[in-house]
Design an enzyme around this catalytic site. Structure first.
Site, PDB file in Angstrom:
ATOM      1  N   TYR A   7       3.964   8.437  -0.716  1.00  0.00           N
ATOM      2  CA  TYR A   7       5.019   8.630   0.289  1.00  0.00           C
ATOM      3  C   TYR A   7       5.001   7.621   1.429  1.00  0.00           C
ATOM      4  CZ  TYR A   7       5.129  12.918  -2.310  1.00  0.00           C
ATOM      5  OH  TYR A   7       5.208  13.809  -3.341  1.00  0.00           O
ATOM      6  N   HIS A   8       4.017   6.719   1.453  1.00  0.00           N
ATOM      7  CA  HIS A   8       3.897   5.856   2.628  1.00  0.00           C
ATOM      8  C   HIS A   8       3.815   4.382   2.238  1.00  0.00           C
ATOM      9  CE1 HIS A   8       1.588   9.629   4.168  1.00  0.00           C
ATOM     10  NE2 HIS A   8       2.882   9.782   4.380  1.00  0.00           N
ATOM     11  N   PRO A   9       4.912   3.784   1.765  1.00  0.00           N
ATOM     12  CA  PRO A   9       4.837   2.354   1.474  1.00  0.00           C
ATOM     13  C   PRO A   9       4.656   1.552   2.761  1.00  0.00           C
ATOM     14  CG  PRO A   9       7.101   3.121   1.282  1.00  0.00           C
ATOM     15  CD  PRO A   9       6.255   4.331   1.521  1.00  0.00           C
TER      16      PRO A   9
ATOM     17  N   HIS B 183      -0.635   4.838  -0.371  1.00  0.00           N
ATOM     18  CA  HIS B 183      -1.370   6.109  -0.274  1.00  0.00           C
ATOM     19  C   HIS B 183      -1.092   7.007  -1.493  1.00  0.00           C
ATOM     20  CE1 HIS B 183      -1.626   6.070   4.424  1.00  0.00           C
ATOM     21  NE2 HIS B 183      -2.555   5.307   3.871  1.00  0.00           N
TER      22      HIS B 183
ATOM     23  N   PHE C 192       0.874  -1.184   0.000  1.00  0.00           N
ATOM     24  CA  PHE C 192       0.000   0.000   0.000  1.00  0.00           C
ATOM     25  C   PHE C 192       0.907   1.228   0.000  1.00  0.00           C
ATOM     26  CE2 PHE C 192      -2.226  -3.290   2.510  1.00  0.00           C
ATOM     27  CZ  PHE C 192      -3.337  -3.467   1.703  1.00  0.00           C
TER      28      PHE C 192
END
Lengths: 137, 560
Positions: B440-442, B281, B279
């Protein structure tokens, strides 16, 4: 070395087409932009290096196919028209060509402090101000 | 002590209680908690150590030096999404926006119900969050310093009746220099490099920078340490090798690097969950031309939110951009690009992010442990929600008096009036129509869960398959979080530190028991030698009993 020279030449040509000076936008410095682009490629992944080179070659090829000329032979009007046709393309990979090629070019040009100052963003002043402030825990 | 590769002239062989791989939102808190509990902690960080003197207001340089692969990390798929990640002591927290949000209740509930994380209670998480918020000076962004961009957008959103406010941030006495994503020049942002890591070092932790970990040493299903190498930051070439032998190994390299390391070491792969469920975002952005200059990027880049559609997984979060970053977001070149850049001071910027529903991503093993491949396909529904977020931002900008709004959607790049929005709202946007998306948020690639068939990590943070191997970063979040994840990663890290402490405390008892056994064996050996000596003296036998025993044992084996 051959590759480096090739990239430098292409970047110089593209700088002229991508960055058009106006009253508020200073002229590009191809040497500085090329140096940044080469460093950007060096610090990146081999995959990106390959992709960036492929993009430069593809731009040249697309220019030959669409305009019947090489990039360096285009005047600014033709260059503008050629690049906009790519940006407007419905085919995503074609759209990606100028986007990817322009990324390090714009990055390095607008990171120049004189260019930023002309846009009303005085970095030197902010840096001085920040140096006087240090927050401790 | 924070040590650079130049300080060493020979290969490193270290011993520690805990080897921590990575020093970001996961590794930093873990190192601090465990070193303060008295354990010998060695942190191996791939990036360099940067201080405020290095943060020079140049985003281009920041990308080259402080971002992994010069910020060129992308997900492969349609559309290609830029996924920049920090690579520094402090991980991405050195170059993030400092937003500190708690996990939404509904997401935690889902983790408890669907992922067997019943022990991860909201009471426990609230306690951890409260402690971290106090430690990191988390408070709402100060309206005095957020900047005109944020104020104008928030006021317009409120006029339209949308829920909006200022974001909580880990910043102390912030004066809004607008450089959070390129390194805070005043140390106001309490990123891991100025908070957890200095405290860990004070408590005795050793941090080795520019160190790439390639191997996890295991034996009998148990982690025994890690191996890797130091590299030269200029040439990027390997210099010296590093080996850390430790009782516990904690992987904290992030949601792309950690699964990659597991793939290359062929560890924890039987559930098939490593690398799946990436995921990120996905984020959209809008640029709006206003009548007055906004003074960007001065102010706090990410200070304001609109959460009107948060129940649908859509968050709007402010994002001001310095000229060089603003320039690369424009889908034009030449004269048109220059004309827009000339009006840069009049442009407002705002961003959105969505929590994924039907997008699919995964991490695959790349050519080396440090170069994983990430694939990601933006789902059709998520593309419509991203479009909705852009419509929402456009509506707010027009309410704020924008003369035009630039969007990242092919075919709708410029909206000149609210009327243009209706064409966009009617259109069914295909994922590949988005230009220059970023994320920006793996997270989610080594999920935590109660079932070893579907999870990589136990609810304690230890992997299901390898004893003493813990994972402590965004990869363990089992689903998309829907909010900026750093505070949740830190909370889970502090929690995991407690489990490691418990395990090590038991381990020390076992070590004591082993040393007693060794002493007992030694005494037995001495007794045998004494007996052998006596036999030799009294009966004239040659050699000692232990040797005889070995000889007879061998012959016995041969007989069989």
């Amino acid at each position: 070395m051959i590759l480096e020279r090739y990239v430098r030449e292409r970047i110089s040509e593209l700088s002229r087409l991508f960055i058009v000076p106006t009253d508020d936008i200073l002229a590009p410095e191809p040497e500085q932009i090329s140096a940044f682009c080469l460093e950007f490629m060096r610090q990146g992944t081999p995959g990106f290096r390959f992709l960036y080179l492929f993009t430069l070659i593809s731009l040249e090829a697309a220019c030959l196919l669409r305009k019947g000329k090489r990039l360096r032979e285009l005047d600014s009007g033709e260059g503008e028209e050629f690049l906009q046709s790519l940006y407007r393309s419905r085919w995503a990979p074609l759209r990606a060509l100028p986007l990817l090629a322009g990324l390090p070019l714009f990055f390095s040009h607008y990171d120049r402090e004189d260019v930023q100052k002309a846009l009303g963003y005085d970095v030197e002043n902010l840096r001085r101000e920040a140096a006087l402030r240090e927050v401790t825990r | 002590m924070i040590r650079r590769p130049e300080e060493f002239d020979q290969d490193l062989r270290l011993e520690a209680d805990v080897a921590v791989v990575g020093s970001g939102a996961g590794g930093g808190p873990l190192a601090k908690e465990l070193s303060e509990a008295g354990y010998r902690v060695v942190v191996l960080e791939e990036g360099g150590h940067f201080t405020r003197e290095d943060f020079n207001f140049k985003p281009g340089e920041a990308f080259l030096r402080m971002y992994r692969d010069a910020g060129q990390t992308v997900t492969l798929g349609l559309p290609v999404i830029l996924l920049p990640q920090g690579c520094t002591v402090g991980g991405t927290t050195t170059v993030n926006s400092g937003t500190c949000l708690r996990i939404p209740r509904s997401v935690l509930r889902r983790w408890q119900l669907e992922h067997g994380l019943k022990d991860l209670t909201s009471d426990e998480m609230d306690l951890l969050y409260a402690a971290l918020e106090e430690y990191l000076f988390v408070k709402r962004a100060d309206p005095e310093v957020v900047g005109k961009n944020a104020i104008i957008f928030k006021e317009a959103a409120e006029r339209l009746g949308y829920s909006a406010g200022f974001l909580p941030r880990n910043a102390k006495d912030c004066e809004g220099f607008g450089m959070c994503p390129y390194g805070c020049p005043t140390n106001s942002k309490q990123s891991v490099n100025v908070s957890f890591i200095p405290d860990a070092v004070r408590a005795g932790a050793e941090v080795i920078t520019r160190c790439r970990v390639t191997h996890i040493i295991t034996r009998g299903g148990r982690a025994l340490g890690v191996r890797g190498y130091l590299y030269d930051p200029l040439t990027r070439k390997r210099t010296l090798s590093v080996e850390v032998r430790s009782s516990v190994v904690a992987l904290c390299g992030g949601a792309l690097q950690t699964p990659s390391l597991l793939f290359h070491n062929r560890l924890c792969l039987s559930s098939g969950a490593v690398g799946r469920n990436l995921f990120i975002h996905p984020c959209g952005s809008t640029l709006a031309l206003l009548d007055e200059p906004l003074g960007n990027p001065k102010g706090i880049p990410q200070s304001t939110y609109v959460d009107e559609f948060s129940s649908e997984g859509i968050e709007l979060e402010g994002a001001t951009l310095p000229p060089s970053v603003f320039a690369i977001t424009l889908p034009w070149s030449g004269r048109k690009h220059s004309e827009i850049m000339a009006t840069y001071p009049y442009f407002g910027t705002f961003g959105s992010m969505i929590s994924e529903h039907d997008s699919r991503g995964r991490v695959l093993p790349g050519p080396s442990p440090r170069q994983p491949l990430a694939t990601y396909h933006l789902g059709y529904q998520d593309a419509q929600r991203l479009k909705l977020s852009i419509l929402l931002m456009a509506e707010i900008w027009f309410e704020a008096g924008a003369r035009k709004v630039i969007t990242p959607i092919q075919g709708f790049l410029e909206l000149s009036s609210p009327r243009d929005m209706s064409a966009l709202s009617r259109a069914k946007i295909k994922p590949h129509q988005f230009i220059g998306l970023s994320a920006y948020h793996p997270m989610g690639t080594c999920p935590m869960g109660g079932d070893p068939d579907s999870a990589v990590v136990r609810p304690t943070g230890e992997t299901w398959e390898v004893d003493n191997l813990f994972i402590c970063d965004a990869s363990i979040l089992p689903t998309s979080l829907g909010v900026n994840p750093q505070l949740t990663i830190m909370a889970l890290s502090v929690r995991t530190a407690g489990f490691i402490d418990e395990k090590l405390a038991r381990g020390i008892d076992r070590a004591e028991a082993l040393s007693r056994i060794e002493k007992w064996k030694g005494r037995l050996r001495r007794e045998k030698e004494r007996l052998a000596y006596r036999l030799n003296t009294f009966f004239g036998m040659e050699g000692d009993i232990s040797q005889q025993g070995e000889t007879s044992g061998t012959s016995g084996a041969g007989d069989r």
